[in-house]
Design an enzyme around this catalytic site. Sequence first.
Site, PDB file in Angstrom:
ATOM      1  NE  ARG A 195      -5.055   3.303  -0.946  1.00  0.00           N
ATOM      2  CZ  ARG A 195      -4.752   4.478  -0.426  1.00  0.00           C
ATOM      3  NH1 ARG A 195      -3.567   4.689   0.095  1.00  0.00           N
ATOM      4  NH2 ARG A 195      -5.633   5.441  -0.431  1.00  0.00           N
ATOM      5  CG  HIS A 231      -9.195   7.646   1.572  1.00  0.00           C
ATOM      6  ND1 HIS A 231      -9.392   8.946   1.969  1.00  0.00           N
ATOM      7  CD2 HIS A 231      -7.869   7.469   1.504  1.00  0.00           C
ATOM      8  CE1 HIS A 231      -8.235   9.538   2.136  1.00  0.00           C
ATOM      9  NE2 HIS A 231      -7.275   8.663   1.852  1.00  0.00           N
ATOM     10  CG  ASN A 252      -1.804   1.137   1.407  1.00  0.00           C
ATOM     11  OD1 ASN A 252      -1.709   2.106   0.660  1.00  0.00           O
ATOM     12  ND2 ASN A 252      -2.686   1.070   2.389  1.00  0.00           N
ATOM     13  CD  GLU A 285      -6.510   1.981   3.424  1.00  0.00           C
ATOM     14  OE1 GLU A 285      -5.607   2.351   4.196  1.00  0.00           O
ATOM     15  OE2 GLU A 285      -6.862   2.628   2.433  1.00  0.00           O
ATOM     16  NE  ARG A 323      -3.581  14.822  -0.836  1.00  0.00           N
ATOM     17  CZ  ARG A 323      -4.071  13.599  -0.674  1.00  0.00           C
ATOM     18  NH1 ARG A 323      -5.263  13.304  -1.131  1.00  0.00           N
ATOM     19  NH2 ARG A 323      -3.364  12.678  -0.059  1.00  0.00           N
TER      20      ARG A 323
END
Length: 400
Positions: free
Chosen positions: A91, A182, A10, A387, A243
Amino acid sequence: MLNNLIFVLNCGSSSVKFAILNPNNKKKYLSGLVECLFLSKTYIKWKYLGIEHKTCIGSNLSHKDALNFIFDEFLLEKKDIFNNIIGIGHRVVHGGNKIKSSVLVDDDIIQLIQNAIPFAPLHNPVNLIGIKIAIEKFPAFSKKNVAVFDTSFYQNMPETSFLYAIPYFFYKKYRIRRYGAHGTSHHYVASEAAVILNKSFNSLNIITCHLGNGASVSAVCNGICVDTSMGLTPLEGLVMGTRSGDIDPSIIFFMHQKLGMSIDEIHTILTKKSGLLGLSGISSDFRYFEKNYYFEKNAKLSVDIFCHRLSKYIASYMALMENRLDAIVFTGGIGENVPLIREITLSKLFLIGFKVDIKRNFTIKNGKHGLITTDTSRPAFVIPTDEELAIAQETIKIIS
Ligand code: ADP
């Protein structure tokens, strides 16, 4: 049993996470994280056979350096589990408009991930680095690499959520729409919440908040994601580490026309120099904000703006819930570990039935999960995301 293991990679914007696990019995044999990439000290943290370790592996390391270290040095020392790997799950943040679910990686898929780089400029390139290095280092697995996309969870969003109010032509011709990101994490924690609430997934009405360096909120109604805060790219929505999240697009015209900045410069400002880093001028790491909230004016202001926007999103998603909201879930590095932001955010949601339980909230961090609201409040939970497990489950499904 030490068989049917999946290696999961990931590659995030500022870290590389990896794990070796058995998706059937959910047993994780190895999990690790290379963090602080491009900073003065890059660390690897890992948990192997239940024991945690951490060591500095260099300075200013890139994703490529981190992956070379993991494959060439780190994994080779763990032959017992390494020899039982049957596939690799990656991912990938953006599948563009053509890929709707997890897929075996081949040259065409690599090209499609490449084509979607404009939609995830911070992520798809590092996801591709992970895929290419894995194929190069382990040619025996070259047909056993699976890409699992963050965008899949959003494929059933209604047009009312995913279309922007710009000429329809841009969607028809260029597929400019909200794709979300996500998704693997939102889907995973929503599924875990369904178990806690003893509900079937398709009757679940929930708002999930994934708060890490990247941050997003998703609204799930009757088990279908009906809206999410990230858009065409993972730049829209919440305040993030570096961001900006939502801004008035006119700011871009102002920077370009009045300040003479190039599009590339503006892009760098909005993706790498804004958010918590831009507001504070000091850090994008939430540990700094947690430590300095009560002492530094800019740290407090940055956190307050972060929570202000988050609470506005949650409150607006109430409108999509068809008469019932089962719970809010917090997850991701910040959502799981920072009681301060959960307390501030939930205190703004008092009017819609949320009241934080200070003691419960304070004690739930560092991988713990549980309820953080009072017994009379609507429920809010912390559920650590996994995840890696979700990706491993998808990977074994595809390769078998
Ligand atoms: P990503 O996967 O998007 O890189 P993570 O989910 O790992 O992000 O979250 C990273 C963020 O979580 C950083 O801002 C980091 O400071 C914060 N974080 C992680 N652990 C802690 C902790 N124990 N206390 C405070 N903040 C934390």
